[in-house]
Design an enzyme around this catalytic site. Structure first.
Site, PDB file in Angstrom:
ATOM      1  N   ARG A  16       0.697  -1.405  -0.015  1.00 29.29           N
ATOM      2  CA  ARG A  16      -0.040  -0.078  -0.050  1.00 29.29           C
ATOM      3  C   ARG A  16       0.883   1.348  -0.009  1.00 29.29           C
ATOM      4  NH1 ARG A  16      -2.384  -3.292   3.993  1.00 29.29           N
ATOM      5  NH2 ARG A  16      -4.793  -4.163   3.544  1.00 29.29           N
TER       6      ARG A  16
ATOM      7  N   LYS B 282      -2.527  -2.360   8.358  1.00 26.19           N
ATOM      8  CA  LYS B 282      -3.525  -1.914   9.096  1.00 26.19           C
ATOM      9  C   LYS B 282      -4.016  -2.686  10.482  1.00 26.19           C
ATOM     10  CE  LYS B 282      -6.240  -0.217   5.125  1.00 26.19           C
ATOM     11  NZ  LYS B 282      -7.330  -0.283   4.297  1.00 26.19           N
TER      12      LYS B 282
ATOM     13  N   HIS C 237      -2.504   3.149  -6.166  1.00 28.75           N
ATOM     14  CA  HIS C 237      -3.276   1.970  -5.794  1.00 28.75           C
ATOM     15  C   HIS C 237      -3.500   1.067  -7.028  1.00 28.75           C
ATOM     16  CE1 HIS C 237      -5.865   0.085  -2.934  1.00 28.75           C
ATOM     17  NE2 HIS C 237      -6.828   0.250  -3.712  1.00 28.75           N
TER      18      HIS C 237
ATOM     19  N   ARG D  77      -0.699  -1.502  -7.224  1.00 30.48           N
ATOM     20  CA  ARG D  77      -1.158  -2.562  -6.230  1.00 30.48           C
ATOM     21  C   ARG D  77      -1.879  -3.453  -6.878  1.00 30.48           C
ATOM     22  NH1 ARG D  77      -1.766  -4.043  -0.776  1.00 30.48           N
ATOM     23  NH2 ARG D  77      -4.015  -4.319  -0.150  1.00 30.48           N
TER      24      ARG D  77
ATOM     25  N   HIS E 261      -4.941  -8.162   3.338  1.00 28.15           N
ATOM     26  CA  HIS E 261      -6.238  -7.909   3.361  1.00 28.15           C
ATOM     27  C   HIS E 261      -6.927  -8.679   4.674  1.00 28.15           C
ATOM     28  CE1 HIS E 261      -6.903  -7.399  -1.097  1.00 28.15           C
ATOM     29  NE2 HIS E 261      -6.557  -6.153  -0.569  1.00 28.15           N
TER      30      HIS E 261
ATOM     31  N   TYR F 253      -9.885 -10.316  -7.390  1.00 27.71           N
ATOM     32  CA  TYR F 253      -8.769 -10.404  -8.470  1.00 27.71           C
ATOM     33  C   TYR F 253      -9.112 -11.710  -9.238  1.00 27.71           C
ATOM     34  CZ  TYR F 253      -6.510  -6.691  -5.982  1.00 27.71           C
ATOM     35  OH  TYR F 253      -6.527  -5.572  -5.407  1.00 27.71           O
TER      36      TYR F 253
END
Length: 366
Positions: free
Chosen positions: A205, A229, A305, A308, A331, A340
């Site tokens: 990211r 995150k 982004h 990515r 994720h 994807y």
């Protein structure tokens, strides 16, 4: 690892915003400090400031944002909240996803005031929670639709390597006539190529890239250490090609940018301003960098982004292992990674194409 200086600045700005907000919001923010990042808390505080200022401008309450009492929040109606959401959409021009984020911040605050915070007599701060009655905008769409929107904005096939090469070499030939731009490109060429190669070779990211420090890169084992995150530390593997570009940049970083021993940021900016300050490359600077190269490359919709996304799409096509891709991308939900699997669905395309083929005479008689 996250830049401590950057976090310190976020907390400093947060304290300034909290001076304009009621005591119970400061208490809520304090309760969340251990679980949320400084940047997220800053966003929450700004969202609350916007909401309270709106209530004052609408004449729903008098005074300053800091004067708004709990009893006022308890008396808000659904209609008033809907008017605020309309204000965000039609007067400020916020997109649906931004409105959802602001509404989620308010829902979290009101939930805390009703279900967690207590007065000394053990009664909740508020008994009525109007935000529980207001629904978020439904932004759901099929994975196929999302994937279709993404396909024209990411790198496929030969473009994948072509863009990386363009940043490393081709862009210079394009702007050679502009001496100022050419000098700037020559200064930052290795850095920019390394950053692009890193994202295309790892799927990191933007926030993870700009927060990398020199000591986070392991050239022998081909990984970088990032804080994902939720403040979760993870070792993310990178392609050999990405590491080759990184090594080239790191070898010239100290001398070319005159980096002091105290500066451990991996990606740094050229010296700027009257004091000729060299600092960590910011997220906005990276976004503008990619915009510049993307426009010159002929893909203006390409962004950091989308790089990515490009990595994730190529990885899935080569490996076809969703759990591993989920871990690589960081994720929290595998449903996010599943998008994807819907990009470049060649089998489906081939099946539809076969519908236009003439039926073989031998098959027709079966």
């Amino acid at each position: 690892m996250p830049d401590e200086y950057q976090n310190h600045k976020h907390y400093q700005n947060l304290e300034k915003v909290l001076e304009y907000l009621p005591w119970y919001i400061e208490e809520y923010i304090d309760d969340k400090r251990r679980r949320l990042s400084a940047a997220t808390l800053m966003n929450y505080a700004n969202d609350y400031k916007i909401f309270l200022e709106w209530t004052l401008n609408e004449g729903l309450h008098e005074g300053t944002p800091a004067d708004v009492p709990l009893s006022f929040l308890e008396s808000l109606t659904v209609r008033q909240v809907e008017r605020f959401l309309s204000y965000l959409k039609f007067e400020i021009g916020n997109k649906e996803v931004t409105i959802n984020r602001k509404l989620s911040a308010l829902k979290s605050l009101f939930y805390y005031l009703q279900n967690i915070a207590e007065h000394r007599d053990l009664t909740p701060y508020i008994r009525r929670n109007v935000m529980a009655k207001v629904e978020l905008n439904d932004l759901r769409e099929s994975m196929e639709t999302t994937a279709a929107k993404m396909e024209g904005k990411i790198l496929f096939g030969d473009d994948y390597e072509a863009f990386r090469t363009f940043v490393a070499e081709g862009y210079g030939a394009r702007i050679r006539a502009n001496s100022k731009a050419y000098r700037f490109y020559q200064l930052n060429r290795e850095r920019d190529a390394a950053l692009v190669a890193l994202v295309l070779g790892s799927g990191l990211r933007l926030s993870e890239v700009v927060n990398l420090n020199i000591e986070d890169v392991d050239f022998e084992r081909y990984y970088v250490r990032v804080m994902r995150k939720g403040n979760k530390e993870q070792y993310v593997y990178c392609s050999k090609q990405a590491m080759t570009f990184l090594k080239t940049y790191v070898d010239i970083r100290k001398e070319k940018y005159e980096v002091s021993a105290r500066q451990n940021a991996l990606f740094v900016s050229a010296k700027m301003g009257p004091n000729q300050t060299m600092r960590r490359l910011t997220a906005r600077a990276v976004e503008k960098m990619i915009e510049k190269y993307a426009a010159a490359f002929g893909k203006p919709n390409l962004s950091i982004h989308k790089l990515r996304h490009s990595f994730a799409t190529k990885y899935h096509g080569a490996i076809n292992d969703v759990p591993k891709l989920r871990q690589q991308l960081g994720h929290s939900s595998i449903q996010t990674t599943m998008i994807y699997t819907h990009i470049q669905n060649d089998e489906l395309k081939q099946a539809v194409d076969r519908m236009d083929m003439p039926i073989d005479a031998g098959e027709e008689g079966r």
